[in-house]
Design a protein around this motif. Structure first.
Motif, PDB file in Angstrom:
ATOM      1  N   LYS A  95      33.102  28.226  35.505  1.00  0.00           N
ATOM      2  CA  LYS A  95      33.771  28.484  36.785  1.00  0.00           C
ATOM      3  C   LYS A  95      34.775  29.625  36.726  1.00  0.00           C
ATOM      4  CE  LYS A  95      33.340  23.923  38.829  1.00  0.00           C
ATOM      5  NZ  LYS A  95      33.943  22.592  38.642  1.00  0.00           N
ATOM      6  N   LEU A  96      34.942  30.222  35.556  1.00  0.00           N
ATOM      7  CA  LEU A  96      35.866  31.360  35.459  1.00  0.00           C
ATOM      8  C   LEU A  96      35.349  32.490  36.336  1.00  0.00           C
ATOM      9  CD1 LEU A  96      36.625  31.568  31.620  1.00  0.00           C
ATOM     10  CD2 LEU A  96      38.258  30.951  33.396  1.00  0.00           C
ATOM     11  N   ASN A  97      36.215  33.048  37.119  1.00  0.00           N
ATOM     12  CA  ASN A  97      35.809  34.120  38.015  1.00  0.00           C
ATOM     13  C   ASN A  97      35.818  35.462  37.275  1.00  0.00           C
ATOM     14  OD1 ASN A  97      35.465  35.992  39.993  1.00  0.00           O
ATOM     15  ND2 ASN A  97      37.194  35.327  41.248  1.00  0.00           N
ATOM     16  N   ASN A 153      35.746  38.291  38.286  1.00  0.00           N
ATOM     17  CA  ASN A 153      36.523  39.338  38.959  1.00  0.00           C
ATOM     18  C   ASN A 153      38.027  39.071  38.936  1.00  0.00           C
ATOM     19  OD1 ASN A 153      34.130  40.672  39.699  1.00  0.00           O
ATOM     20  ND2 ASN A 153      33.889  39.234  41.405  1.00  0.00           N
ATOM     21  N   SER A 154      38.418  37.966  38.284  1.00  0.00           N
ATOM     22  CA  SER A 154      39.857  37.697  38.233  1.00  0.00           C
ATOM     23  C   SER A 154      40.506  38.609  37.198  1.00  0.00           C
ATOM     24  CB  SER A 154      40.101  36.220  37.916  1.00  0.00           C
ATOM     25  OG  SER A 154      39.595  35.896  36.650  1.00  0.00           O
ATOM     26  N   ASP A 155      41.798  38.472  37.039  1.00  0.00           N
ATOM     27  CA  ASP A 155      42.589  39.315  36.157  1.00  0.00           C
ATOM     28  C   ASP A 155      41.936  39.445  34.768  1.00  0.00           C
ATOM     29  OD1 ASP A 155      44.527  40.588  34.767  1.00  0.00           O
ATOM     30  OD2 ASP A 155      45.959  38.918  34.777  1.00  0.00           O
ATOM     31  N   PRO A 156      41.486  40.670  34.392  1.00  0.00           N
ATOM     32  CA  PRO A 156      40.801  40.835  33.098  1.00  0.00           C
ATOM     33  C   PRO A 156      41.682  40.469  31.912  1.00  0.00           C
ATOM     34  CG  PRO A 156      41.126  42.963  34.185  1.00  0.00           C
ATOM     35  CD  PRO A 156      41.514  41.914  35.171  1.00  0.00           C
ATOM     36  N   TYR A 164      43.893  38.069  31.795  1.00  0.00           N
ATOM     37  CA  TYR A 164      43.867  36.613  31.662  1.00  0.00           C
ATOM     38  C   TYR A 164      42.555  36.156  31.030  1.00  0.00           C
ATOM     39  CZ  TYR A 164      43.499  31.677  32.835  1.00  0.00           C
ATOM     40  OH  TYR A 164      43.313  30.325  32.753  1.00  0.00           O
ATOM     41  N   LEU A 165      41.449  36.702  31.514  1.00  0.00           N
ATOM     42  CA  LEU A 165      40.141  36.335  30.982  1.00  0.00           C
ATOM     43  C   LEU A 165      40.036  36.619  29.487  1.00  0.00           C
ATOM     44  CD1 LEU A 165      37.487  37.486  33.619  1.00  0.00           C
ATOM     45  CD2 LEU A 165      38.047  35.155  32.933  1.00  0.00           C
ATOM     46  N   TYR A 189      42.136  34.169  27.637  1.00  0.00           N
ATOM     47  CA  TYR A 189      41.569  32.822  27.696  1.00  0.00           C
ATOM     48  C   TYR A 189      40.400  32.685  26.708  1.00  0.00           C
ATOM     49  CZ  TYR A 189      40.125  28.385  29.788  1.00  0.00           C
ATOM     50  OH  TYR A 189      39.829  27.058  29.991  1.00  0.00           O
TER      51      TYR A 189
END
Lengths: 330, 131
Positions: free
Chosen positions: A220-222, A224-227, A229-230, A233
């Protein structure tokens, strides 16, 4: 203690220290045996507990499990001490060392000066052995290192009184009164069944189910969210497995080694071989999983959440199969 | 029995140390072997670099008069808020206030010395912090 203490290197600090301690005090027990007998293989994903804003993920039982369970399972008395302050702790340690008594300590990696700078994070549950003293330096056998090391008493004391999650409070331990006629066949059986039960628990944040819960979270990780953070994570998942853990699927290999070693205790050897082989498969799959996480962090635009999640589910399937077999061991 | 591969890649974060893992020999018996993993190296480097980025951001915010030197030293010591709060023995919400410059300026020496001790520095290094 015999005059000569020989340092050895281990895959995991707590099982390594306990193996050395027991062997030293008269019960020869390998690292895989210590790990397996204390039913230490696990998987935990607790998103409510945060370490550096990242969820707690562990690939084995929580710290101190081995020390606590080894006495319960084998009927060994373990002397455990914590201290109110560093002076008291240091004086006591010096006394043990002068009596040539080998002891284990819980420390924080961050304050140990002999660790490479890049490895020094606030991880408070690192175990090591003290076997001597030269002036103000303790002689330390750290299971992660190839050779024995030295550490100044001031810095060691600081590492023993680090604060935060799993704060050691000067924790020191050594075994006493090791029973002789242990019935390994029944102890091993019980330990394996216990581990099977914990790996197959219905609780969704632990064991096989915990792996799938984390897989779901990853899928469920998006993308397009903050790279940033990804990236943090994904590499956090790997760090919990590799660095705080032991080389890739290290704990799976360790448990597979245990299943091989217990074959001499008159159990269903075919079943043990099959389960051991499944855990090696899981270990290898977890390593591929780590590689996928790292590749995605390097090139976030190529991040394929489902592919990574599927790898973790694949590993969980091997483990489910292995422990369903092991549950039935006679 | 499936094979366990032992990677022999470079891992600069370990400063020449080689950790061990379990693998099997030709007869299928388990033994330990030294390994080096570039996957492990990368994950560690990301965590180290994240603190460097946080420090740089903190310096920018100190320049702007938003963040306090305590925030900078928190990251310099690779701590997060719960860890720092635990080390200085204060509630997190209180420590969080001290990370802002306007609150930091009001702190007395007694409180500052707790932070200085936590970071293993002199109290002046906090008071006379220059970006």
């Amino acid at each position: 203690m015999s005059e000569k203490f020989e340092h050895s290197q281990f895959a995991h600090c707590e099982s390594g220290v306990v193996s050395t301690l027991l062997t030293h005090y008269g019960l020869k027990l390998s690292e895989p045996m210590v790990f397996g007998l204390t039913s230490s293989l696990s998987f935990v994903f607790l998103p409510i507990i945060k370490l550096n804003n990242m969820p707690l993920i562990a690939y084995r039982e929580l710290p101190k499990n081995i020390i606590n369970k080894v006495s319960k399972v084998l009927g060994i008395e373990i002397v455990k001490k914590t201290y109110k302050n560093g002076v008291e702790a240091n004086n006591d340690l010096t006394k043990f060392v002068e009596d040539k008594q080998l002891v284990g300590l819980q420390t924080s990696v961050f304050y140990l000066p002999y660790f490479p700078k890049d490895m020094r994070f606030h991880f408070n549950a690192h175990n090591l052995l003290v076997y001597g003293k030269e002036g103000s330096d303790y002689k330390i056998s750290d299971p992660v290192f190839e050779e024995a090391v030295l550490c100044d008493e001031k810095e060691l004391t600081r590492a023993r009184f680090a604060k935060g999650v799993f704060a050691p409070k000067g924790f020191m331990y050594y075994p006493k009164n090791i029973p002789t006629n242990l019935d390994f066949s029944s102890i091993v059986k019980k330990a394996i069944k216990k581990n099977a039960k914990s790996m197959l628990t219905p609780f969704p944040y632990a064991g096989v189910k915990g792996m799938r819960t984390l897989a779901k979270k990853i899928s469920k990780l998006n993308p397009n969210s903050d790279p940033r953070y990804l990236k943090n994570y994904l590499t956090h998942i790997v760090r919990m497995q590799e660095e705080i853990g032991t080389g890739g699927g290290g704990f799976r290999f360790l448990y597979a080694a245990f299943l091989k070693e217990v074959k001499k205790h008159d159990l269903d050897n075919e079943l043990l071989d099959e389960a051991s082989s499944l855990l090696v498969k899981s270990g290898n799959t977890l390593r591929e999983f780590a590689l996928l996480c790292v590749e995605s962090s390097k090139k976030i635009d190529k991040f394929d959440a489902n592919k990574i999640a599927e790898k973790l589910v694949e590993a969980s399937k091997y483990e489910e199969e292995a422990f369903k077999l092991l549950k039935k061991i006679q | 029995m499936e094979k366990i591969e032992v990677p022999q890649e470079e891992n600069k974060t370990l400063d020449g140390i080689k950790k061990v893992m379990y693998t099997t020999d030709n007869d299928g018996e388990f033994k330990t072997a030294n390994y080096g993993s570039s996957v492990e190296e990368f994950a560690t480097q990301v965590a180290v670099e994240e603190y460097e980025v946080l420090k740089q951001e903190s310096l920018e915010n100190i320049k702007k008069g938003l963040s306090s030197p305590i925030e900078y030293f928190m990251f310099e010591n690779r701590m997060d808020l719960p860890t720092l709060a635990s080390v200085v023995g204060m509630f997190q919400f209180r420590v969080k206030r001290h990370l802002r410059m306007n609150n930091f300026n009001k702190l007395n020496d007694k409180v500052l010395s707790k932070y200085a001790q936590a970071f293993n520095i002199k109290i002046e290094e906090l008071k006379d912090f220059k970006v």
